[in-house]
Scaffold this motif. Sequence first.
Motif, PDB file in Angstrom:
ATOM      1  N   HIS A  29       0.874  -1.178   0.000  1.00  0.00           N
ATOM      2  CA  HIS A  29       0.000   0.000   0.000  1.00  0.00           C
ATOM      3  C   HIS A  29       0.906   1.221   0.000  1.00  0.00           C
ATOM      4  CE1 HIS A  29      -3.435  -2.613   0.729  1.00  0.00           C
ATOM      5  NE2 HIS A  29      -2.707  -3.212   1.667  1.00  0.00           N
ATOM      6  N   LEU A  30       1.251   1.690  -1.196  1.00  0.00           N
ATOM      7  CA  LEU A  30       2.227   2.762  -1.338  1.00  0.00           C
ATOM      8  C   LEU A  30       1.646   4.102  -0.926  1.00  0.00           C
ATOM      9  CD1 LEU A  30       3.862   1.774  -4.755  1.00  0.00           C
ATOM     10  CD2 LEU A  30       4.612   1.206  -2.445  1.00  0.00           C
ATOM     11  N   ALA A  31       2.462   4.856  -0.220  1.00  0.00           N
ATOM     12  CA  ALA A  31       2.082   6.200   0.214  1.00  0.00           C
ATOM     13  C   ALA A  31       3.353   6.985   0.476  1.00  0.00           C
ATOM     14  CB  ALA A  31       1.213   6.135   1.466  1.00  0.00           C
ATOM     15  N   LEU A  32       3.209   8.312   0.630  1.00  0.00           N
ATOM     16  CA  LEU A  32       4.371   9.139   0.967  1.00  0.00           C
ATOM     17  C   LEU A  32       4.726   8.894   2.429  1.00  0.00           C
ATOM     18  CD1 LEU A  32       3.564  12.526  -0.806  1.00  0.00           C
ATOM     19  CD2 LEU A  32       5.020  10.661  -1.586  1.00  0.00           C
ATOM     20  N   VAL A  33       5.993   8.531   2.676  1.00  0.00           N
ATOM     21  CA  VAL A  33       6.429   8.173   4.023  1.00  0.00           C
ATOM     22  C   VAL A  33       7.570   9.083   4.436  1.00  0.00           C
ATOM     23  CG1 VAL A  33       7.367   6.361   5.499  1.00  0.00           C
ATOM     24  CG2 VAL A  33       5.729   5.781   3.684  1.00  0.00           C
ATOM     25  N   ASP A  34       7.405   9.736   5.573  1.00  0.00           N
ATOM     26  CA  ASP A  34       8.478  10.514   6.182  1.00  0.00           C
ATOM     27  C   ASP A  34       9.277   9.551   7.054  1.00  0.00           C
ATOM     28  OD1 ASP A  34      10.143  12.098   7.734  1.00  0.00           O
ATOM     29  OD2 ASP A  34       8.669  13.705   7.961  1.00  0.00           O
ATOM     30  N   VAL A  35      10.469   9.177   6.600  1.00  0.00           N
ATOM     31  CA  VAL A  35      11.256   8.155   7.288  1.00  0.00           C
ATOM     32  C   VAL A  35      11.615   8.604   8.697  1.00  0.00           C
ATOM     33  CG1 VAL A  35      13.412   6.851   7.235  1.00  0.00           C
ATOM     34  CG2 VAL A  35      12.138   7.225   5.120  1.00  0.00           C
ATOM     35  N   SER A  36      11.981   9.875   8.850  1.00  0.00           N
ATOM     36  CA  SER A  36      12.349  10.378  10.176  1.00  0.00           C
ATOM     37  C   SER A  36      11.179  10.247  11.151  1.00  0.00           C
ATOM     38  CB  SER A  36      12.787  11.839  10.086  1.00  0.00           C
ATOM     39  OG  SER A  36      13.888  11.978   9.212  1.00  0.00           O
ATOM     40  N   ALA A  37       9.994  10.669  10.712  1.00  0.00           N
ATOM     41  CA  ALA A  37       8.820  10.584  11.576  1.00  0.00           C
ATOM     42  C   ALA A  37       8.464   9.132  11.868  1.00  0.00           C
ATOM     43  CB  ALA A  37       7.642  11.304  10.920  1.00  0.00           C
ATOM     44  N   LEU A  38       8.615   8.260  10.879  1.00  0.00           N
ATOM     45  CA  LEU A  38       8.300   6.845  11.078  1.00  0.00           C
ATOM     46  C   LEU A  38       9.194   6.242  12.158  1.00  0.00           C
ATOM     47  CD1 LEU A  38       7.476   4.183   8.463  1.00  0.00           C
ATOM     48  CD2 LEU A  38       9.419   3.767   9.943  1.00  0.00           C
ATOM     49  N   VAL A  39      10.504   6.548  12.114  1.00  0.00           N
ATOM     50  CA  VAL A  39      11.428   5.992  13.115  1.00  0.00           C
ATOM     51  C   VAL A  39      11.118   6.564  14.496  1.00  0.00           C
ATOM     52  CG1 VAL A  39      13.855   5.835  13.807  1.00  0.00           C
ATOM     53  CG2 VAL A  39      13.224   5.552  11.402  1.00  0.00           C
ATOM     54  N   ARG A  40      10.808   7.860  14.562  1.00  0.00           N
ATOM     55  CA  ARG A  40      10.451   8.448  15.859  1.00  0.00           C
ATOM     56  C   ARG A  40       9.197   7.781  16.439  1.00  0.00           C
ATOM     57  NH1 ARG A  40      11.813  13.362  13.261  1.00  0.00           N
ATOM     58  NH2 ARG A  40       9.594  13.769  12.872  1.00  0.00           N
ATOM     59  N   GLY A  41       8.238   7.504  15.570  1.00  0.00           N
ATOM     60  CA  GLY A  41       7.014   6.862  16.031  1.00  0.00           C
ATOM     61  C   GLY A  41       7.227   5.436  16.498  1.00  0.00           C
ATOM     62  N   MET A  42       8.309   4.810  16.042  1.00  0.00           N
ATOM     63  CA  MET A  42       8.608   3.431  16.442  1.00  0.00           C
ATOM     64  C   MET A  42       9.505   3.367  17.669  1.00  0.00           C
ATOM     65  SD  MET A  42       9.467   1.451  12.892  1.00  0.00           S
ATOM     66  CE  MET A  42       9.793  -0.074  13.787  1.00  0.00           C
ATOM     67  N   ALA A  43       9.892   4.502  18.213  1.00  0.00           N
ATOM     68  CA  ALA A  43      10.900   4.532  19.277  1.00  0.00           C
ATOM     69  C   ALA A  43      10.531   3.617  20.439  1.00  0.00           C
ATOM     70  CB  ALA A  43      11.110   5.967  19.755  1.00  0.00           C
ATOM     71  N   ASP A  44       9.285   3.740  20.956  1.00  0.00           N
ATOM     72  CA  ASP A  44       8.879   2.912  22.099  1.00  0.00           C
ATOM     73  C   ASP A  44       8.875   1.433  21.738  1.00  0.00           C
ATOM     74  OD1 ASP A  44       8.614   5.153  23.653  1.00  0.00           O
ATOM     75  OD2 ASP A  44       6.454   5.370  23.270  1.00  0.00           O
ATOM     76  N   LEU A  45       8.352   1.111  20.540  1.00  0.00           N
ATOM     77  CA  LEU A  45       8.309  -0.290  20.112  1.00  0.00           C
ATOM     78  C   LEU A  45       9.723  -0.868  20.012  1.00  0.00           C
ATOM     79  CD1 LEU A  45       6.837  -2.782  19.023  1.00  0.00           C
ATOM     80  CD2 LEU A  45       6.923  -1.733  16.736  1.00  0.00           C
ATOM     81  N   LEU A  46      10.662  -0.092  19.467  1.00  0.00           N
ATOM     82  CA  LEU A  46      12.029  -0.573  19.340  1.00  0.00           C
ATOM     83  C   LEU A  46      12.677  -0.777  20.705  1.00  0.00           C
ATOM     84  CD1 LEU A  46      13.295   1.620  16.351  1.00  0.00           C
ATOM     85  CD2 LEU A  46      12.879  -0.846  16.329  1.00  0.00           C
ATOM     86  N   ARG A  47      12.460   0.171  21.624  1.00  0.00           N
ATOM     87  CA  ARG A  47      13.054   0.026  22.955  1.00  0.00           C
ATOM     88  C   ARG A  47      12.510  -1.213  23.664  1.00  0.00           C
ATOM     89  NH1 ARG A  47      13.229   5.798  23.011  1.00  0.00           N
ATOM     90  NH2 ARG A  47      11.047   5.906  23.640  1.00  0.00           N
ATOM     91  N   GLN A  48      11.208  -1.451  23.525  1.00  0.00           N
ATOM     92  CA  GLN A  48      10.619  -2.630  24.162  1.00  0.00           C
ATOM     93  C   GLN A  48      11.118  -3.921  23.522  1.00  0.00           C
ATOM     94  OE1 GLN A  48       6.405  -2.080  23.898  1.00  0.00           O
ATOM     95  NE2 GLN A  48       6.394  -0.244  25.201  1.00  0.00           N
ATOM     96  N   SER A  49      11.310  -3.882  22.206  1.00  0.00           N
ATOM     97  CA  SER A  49      11.737  -5.092  21.497  1.00  0.00           C
ATOM     98  C   SER A  49      13.207  -5.416  21.752  1.00  0.00           C
ATOM     99  CB  SER A  49      11.505  -4.924  19.991  1.00  0.00           C
ATOM    100  OG  SER A  49      10.145  -4.697  19.713  1.00  0.00           O
ATOM    101  N   LEU A  50      14.041  -4.395  21.900  1.00  0.00           N
ATOM    102  CA  LEU A  50      15.473  -4.622  22.048  1.00  0.00           C
ATOM    103  C   LEU A  50      15.891  -4.847  23.491  1.00  0.00           C
ATOM    104  CD1 LEU A  50      16.942  -2.049  19.487  1.00  0.00           C
ATOM    105  CD2 LEU A  50      16.298  -4.434  19.153  1.00  0.00           C
ATOM    106  N   GLY A  51      15.133  -4.331  24.432  1.00  0.00           N
ATOM    107  CA  GLY A  51      15.468  -4.566  25.828  1.00  0.00           C
ATOM    108  C   GLY A  51      16.381  -3.498  26.392  1.00  0.00           C
ATOM    109  N   PRO A  52      16.594  -3.547  27.715  1.00  0.00           N
ATOM    110  CA  PRO A  52      17.350  -2.480  28.386  1.00  0.00           C
ATOM    111  C   PRO A  52      18.857  -2.509  28.110  1.00  0.00           C
ATOM    112  CG  PRO A  52      16.759  -4.216  29.942  1.00  0.00           C
ATOM    113  CD  PRO A  52      16.055  -4.554  28.661  1.00  0.00           C
TER     114      PRO A  52
END
Length: 643
Positions: free
Chosen positions: A348-371
């Motif tokens: 489903h192609l759309a215009l994606v702001d990569v910077s905003a996408l990574v910022r929005g994933m910050a919590d998910l990444l921290r939880q997935s990677l661990g302390p």
Amino acid sequence: MQDVTLPDVSLIAQDRYRLLVDAVTDYAIYMLDPNGHIASWNAGARRFKGYEEAEIIGQHFSRFYTDDDRAAGLPQRALATAASEGRFEGEGWRVRKDSERFWCHVVIDPIWSTSGGLLGFAKITRDLTERKLAEDSLKQSEQQFRLLVQSVTDYAIYMLDPTGLVSNWNLGAERIKGYRPDEIIGQHYGVFFTKEDRLNGVPQRGLETALREGRFESQGWRVRKDGSRFWASVVVDPIRSDIGTLIGFAKVTRDITESVEAQRELEKAREALFQSQKMESLGRLTGGIAHDFNNLLMAVVGGLEIVRRRTPDDPRIVPLLDNAIQGAQRGISLSQRMLAFARRQELHLALVDVSALVRGMADLLRQSLGPRIGIETRFPLSLKPVLADANQIELALLNLAVNARDAMPDGGTVTISAREHRFDTREGALEPGDYVCLALTDEGTGMDAATLERAMEPFYTTKGVGKGTGLGLSMVHGLAAQSGGRLLLKSEKGRGTTAELWLPLAVNVSVPAETERVQQSASQCLMALKVLAVDDDPLVLMTTAAMLEELGCEVIEVGSAEQALDVLAQQRVDLVLTDQAMPHMTGAQLADFIRHRYPQLPVVLATGYADKLGGRAGSLPRLGKPFDMDALAEKITAVMSQP
């Protein structure tokens, strides 16, 4: 007693000497008076000068000289030198009676009387024309060879003495190695080798090999005067005299850097083509497996959902059904990754702001990677958007982050960065254009060359049993390729890994309008709908029909597009739900026929592939396989709500 007269011994000796001189034919031996007139003539003089004795006796010996030599006074100087120094010896051109020239060696000795007076001169001449011509020919050949060697500019051709010192230098050597003759002649040829080779004794071993085997040939790095390196093809031959004494070595060096680099580029291109063909073959195989797997999952998920709906809340049965449904859902996720690798997933192609996408994933990444894993981001102040599937990019980034975590069991830092880059020419799989490089770098164990080569193959993993499917990188690779980009892995054993996801910038692309969700109740829209279900797989067809009936629809089941056309010719239906991949006539072809014959009849295309359909078929509503009842109800509701 009579007196006996004895012969004069001196007269006998003179006669014998005269006979000896007259018998010599290889030398002209004759006498000159003090003024240079010829007083005697032997057979050798007659043979190669051409004059009979009667013709030449009394003539001045200067007639044997060339006009230039007579004009220069050479005959008189020869006699004067013999008289003053006791001997004259020399070589030069002389003239025969027939005016033909010949090269001769001449010796003139003065003859003195017992009282010290000059009686004349003894002159001995030898014809050396053949030797002279041979020497001239050899000299000319040597000169031509020297000119040839000197004029060669593509090869360094030079001599070494027995100890390895440079003794001559041609233009090719000067061009290739940068030294002028006065800078290098007398220097040891080891100066052309790298420091490592000199320390390892490579120059001396080359000369020893040439002596032992009669020739030394090799390739390797050599050093120019300015310190730059080039790849050289070298041949060293020993040179010996006629008696076998070592005179030195002939050395020929050619700069083959360009050809070696071209060969390496060709090998890289061949390897890239091989990898591309291998991945394409794996993609076709994986896509085919995923398609069949989807059909099986379709039957499993649909059947389990229907059973779950119809089964009372029995605590002994419901948990088992929920567990089975959850397992089937995991199977769906696995098949989706396989389709991603095969580049057959629905994007489903759309215009994606990569910077905003990574910022929005910050919590998910921290939880997935661990302390124990730190996350750093490095983004420019502004970054143009890319045209991609945001959900798939998030999934890809999460996969890469989890791989990085697993590569750092003792903890570390993951760095996520992005940058824009433009390729003016084709770069590997990337067409010329503007791209964003989304990179994730870890500090983990890294991969060796063999592992790196196979890292993107489906089901290949270095993790333990049960700790990975081997489809994470495969999915990211497929996503990148399907989006018009590529996944590039850089890694060294013990030095971590960098995964670069290259995605094309969205240039002059408008944002696709999102389809408004229909809030109308599914039950209100689906009740009493007459649906024609078309699928060539009996398991999928039966499951689809059961799901439609569960939603309150009246269902007509057919196993091919041809049977569907027969049904449409006989009765009215409200909706056609058709599979895409069918023999003889595909779902898209069936939809195109229906559009012309029954323009008001809506068609939904169910497919597990992200098929690129041409023409008006590309705008058909799609339902991704395998689907559940909620997805089926939502799609039918949306289609039937369209004006």
